[in-house]
Design an enzyme around this catalytic site. Structure first.
Site, PDB file in Angstrom:
ATOM      1  N   TYR A 119       0.897  -1.278   0.016  1.00  0.00           N
ATOM      2  CA  TYR A 119      -0.011   0.053  -0.085  1.00  0.00           C
ATOM      3  C   TYR A 119       0.822   1.468  -0.025  1.00  0.00           C
ATOM      4  O   TYR A 119       0.549   2.101  -0.788  1.00  0.00           O
ATOM      5  CB  TYR A 119      -1.041   0.001   1.264  1.00  0.00           C
ATOM      6  CG  TYR A 119      -2.426  -0.758   0.949  1.00  0.00           C
ATOM      7  CD1 TYR A 119      -2.223  -1.855   0.127  1.00  0.00           C
ATOM      8  CD2 TYR A 119      -3.430  -0.355   1.575  1.00  0.00           C
ATOM      9  CE1 TYR A 119      -3.507  -2.519  -0.117  1.00  0.00           C
ATOM     10  CE2 TYR A 119      -4.558  -1.303   1.236  1.00  0.00           C
ATOM     11  CZ  TYR A 119      -4.479  -2.185   0.515  1.00  0.00           C
ATOM     12  OH  TYR A 119      -5.607  -3.047   0.242  1.00  0.00           O
ATOM     13  N   GLU A 173       2.280   6.197  -6.960  1.00  0.00           N
ATOM     14  CA  GLU A 173       1.597   7.133  -7.445  1.00  0.00           C
ATOM     15  C   GLU A 173       1.458   8.758  -7.181  1.00  0.00           C
ATOM     16  O   GLU A 173       1.241   9.479  -8.248  1.00  0.00           O
ATOM     17  CB  GLU A 173      -0.015   6.832  -6.951  1.00  0.00           C
ATOM     18  CG  GLU A 173      -0.481   5.489  -7.422  1.00  0.00           C
ATOM     19  CD  GLU A 173      -1.786   4.834  -6.656  1.00  0.00           C
ATOM     20  OE1 GLU A 173      -2.678   5.759  -6.500  1.00  0.00           O
ATOM     21  OE2 GLU A 173      -1.762   3.654  -6.493  1.00  0.00           O
TER      22      GLU A 173
END
Length: 223
Positions: free
Chosen positions: A156, A163
């Protein structure tokens, strides 16, 4: 997302068959995307700049197909809240279409963050869809449960961090491509990443705590 039924009786036979097929197809799609990425890295001696050229098209296709998960939620096929699902899908679509697709720029497509992002995405999604699909069938292997509730510790932050890096790099050229609207879309999304990541990460931690607290005999049947 794609594999939790709406009520305790589960989805109808037709919907269940469709969801199993959807999860299976998603596993195949993400597995192939990972293969293209790994194969490219292997053949180029670990050249990150070639990763998007090799895998970008398939990552875009598979992630775009995930729009169906919003429909699944809206139609009541699954229990996932529609707004949460929509936000998660939008975030990734912004990356694959609103950043990587429109920027024919090696400083973005060839950045190592693309490679680390896809590695995080592919592993996460293969585990997630396998979990949902097998949960629909009725039996989830303990090793898969362990992967689901432990891999996220690393995947995660790796995915979200990658991103965010790509989004911030794209921000610099936003005025040339889409003017101030695109620029501020990137900025707002970049700011939203932090509370969004916190919510998602702590949610997984709570799920893991719930899983760990269950008797071992019941874990293989957990949803």
């Amino acid at each position: 997302m794609a594999g939790k039924s709406v009520d305790k009786n589960g989805p109808s036979a037709v919907i269940k068959a469709y969801l199993i097929a959807y999860n299976a197809a998603s596993i195949v799609g993400w597995a192939n995307a990972q293969w293209l990425l790994v194969d490219s890295l292997s053949n180029t001696g670990g050249d990150f700049s070639k990763s998007y050229e090799a895998s970008g098209w398939l990552v875009t296709v598979v992630q775009t197909c995930a729009i169906l998960e919003v429909l699944h939620s809206a139609l009541g096929f699954v229990r996932s809240p529609i707004m949460t699902t929509l936000m998660q899908i939008f975030s990734r679509l912004l990356l694959v279409w609103g950043v990587l697709h429109i920027y024919d720029d090696q400083s973005i497509r060839g950045h190592p963050a693309y490679t680390t992002m896809v590695i995080a995405w592919t592993i996460t999604e293969m585990v997630r869809y396998s979990y949902y699909g097998l949960n629909l069938v009725g039996e989830v292997p303990s090793i898969l449960l362990w992967c689901r509730y432990n891999f996220f510790w690393v995947l995660y932050p790796l995915g979200a961090g990658s991103e965010w890096i790509l989004l911030m790099k794209a921000r610099h050229g936003a005025y040339q491509l889409g003017g101030s609207i695109l620029y501020w879309l990137y900025v707002i999304q970049g700011v939203v990443y932090f509370p969004g990541f916190y919510i998602l990460y702590t949610h997984m931690i709570k799920q893991r705590q719930s899983y760990v607290s269950k008797p071992s005999a019941a874990k293989s049947k957990s949803a």
